[in-house]
Design an enzyme around this catalytic site. Structure first.
Site, PDB file in Angstrom:
ATOM      1  N   LYS A 221      32.680  65.496 -29.083  1.00 19.51           N
ATOM      2  CA  LYS A 221      33.017  66.312 -30.253  1.00 19.51           C
ATOM      3  C   LYS A 221      33.869  67.527 -29.877  1.00 19.51           C
ATOM      4  O   LYS A 221      33.995  67.901 -28.713  1.00 19.51           O
ATOM      5  CB  LYS A 221      31.743  66.730 -30.989  1.00 19.51           C
ATOM      6  CG  LYS A 221      31.126  65.578 -31.763  1.00 19.51           C
ATOM      7  CD  LYS A 221      30.011  66.011 -32.686  1.00 19.51           C
ATOM      8  CE  LYS A 221      29.548  64.841 -33.562  1.00 19.51           C
ATOM      9  NZ  LYS A 221      28.414  65.208 -34.420  1.00 19.51           N
ATOM     10  N   ARG A 255      22.932  60.177 -29.489  1.00 20.44           N
ATOM     11  CA  ARG A 255      23.887  59.307 -30.198  1.00 20.44           C
ATOM     12  C   ARG A 255      25.215  59.415 -29.456  1.00 20.44           C
ATOM     13  O   ARG A 255      25.826  60.485 -29.428  1.00 20.44           O
ATOM     14  CB  ARG A 255      24.014  59.743 -31.656  1.00 20.44           C
ATOM     15  CG  ARG A 255      24.932  58.862 -32.496  1.00 20.44           C
ATOM     16  CD  ARG A 255      24.968  59.333 -33.947  1.00 20.44           C
ATOM     17  NE  ARG A 255      25.845  58.494 -34.757  1.00 20.44           N
ATOM     18  CZ  ARG A 255      27.153  58.696 -34.900  1.00 20.44           C
ATOM     19  NH1 ARG A 255      27.746  59.720 -34.301  1.00 20.44           N
ATOM     20  NH2 ARG A 255      27.877  57.883 -35.661  1.00 20.44           N
TER      21      ARG A 255
END
Length: 275
Positions: A221, A255
């Protein structure tokens, strides 16, 4: 700390990895990468072989400023993929990444095992009641607004306190609908600045006050690659570093796009903890 997935108890006392499979053309890292059946099945097989407990399928990109798509289009993207995976790998525990109750319902009916909702039921008034009727585990994430507006909603007086209060309210609403297996996701990158993401990660252990297992989704991210002045393609090392931090602060599910490296992190964490 067990969750019931299709009659199979998954013990989250030992952290697990959820492999990401985006079947969208515009996801921030792997958008458009898995266009045909062979590519999809090869990636799923790789993730399962590397130790993924769950495969998370998303047909609606939730990156900032993502284009909205219809419910019909989302269903057309995910239902055939769920059926394809279960045809070839029937024991796979599939998580459907959606905020739409009808997509959740049809995905569970097609064989998915749990629902991963970025909105915690706030973008579809029928989601919580649907999950309660389906009787499946539910991942609820913290977000303000929606993927199109969330980056304009980063104002907080006390970020961690507000996230905990949000989950307290959402968990209570879920319990009213008889949802038993709840996992919380603090929503790194959703309605949060880079600094706020690190603030939340630094205080992640406080989310254990909810008494629910924590899912951490930091994989590749912008909080990583912007801090490192890099790109999502070059953010694997940074992802691994933050995965270990998340595990040490109580995360029970990682995740991740890169299952092998995430599982190595879990293995090293388990060894560290056992000694």
């Amino acid at each position: 700390m067990n969750i019931n997935c299709k009659g199979k108890l998954i013990n989250l006392a030992t952290p697990k990895v959820m492999g990401i499979l985006n079947v969208t053309p515009d996801s921030f890292f792997d958008g458009g990468k898995y266009k045909d059946e062979t590519a999809i099945l090869n990636q799923v097989e790789t993730m399962l072989n590397h130790g993924a407990t769950f495969i998370d399928i998303g047909g609606y990109s939730s990156r900032p400023n993502a284009d909205a798509i219809s419910e019909e289009e989302e269903l057309n993207r995910v239902i055939p993929i769920i059926k394809l995976i279960l045809k070839h790998f029937p024991d796979t525990l599939i998580s459907i990444d959606t905020f739409r109750s009808e997509v959740a319902k049809q995905s569970i009916e097609a064989g998915s095992a749990l629902v991963n909702d970025i909105s915690a039921g706030k973008l579809d008034d029928n989601m919580l009641s649907t999950i309660g009727k389906l009787g499946v585990p539910y991942v609820m994430m913290h977000m303000k607004g929606n993927p199109e507006t969330m980056q304009q909603q980063t104002q907080y007086d006390d970020l961690t306190k507000e996230v905990i209060a949000y989950f307290a309210e959402r968990i209570a609403a879920a319990h009213q609908e008889k949802i038993n297996d709840i996992i919380i996701d603090p929503g790194f990158g959703f309605a949060k600045t880079v600094d706020q993401n690190f603030e939340l990660l630094n205080q992640l252990e406080l989310l254990q006050l909810t008494d629910k297992p924590i899912l951490a989704g930091v994989s590749r991210k912008s909080m990583i690659y912007k801090t490192l002045n890099s790109t999502s393609e070059n953010a694997l090392n940074g992802t691994t570093a933050l995965h270990m931090v998340a595990l040490q602060k109580g995360a029970k599910i990682l995740r991740a796009h890169d299952v092998k490296e995430a599982m190595e992190c879990v293995t090293l964490y388990n060894q560290l903890k056992s000694n």
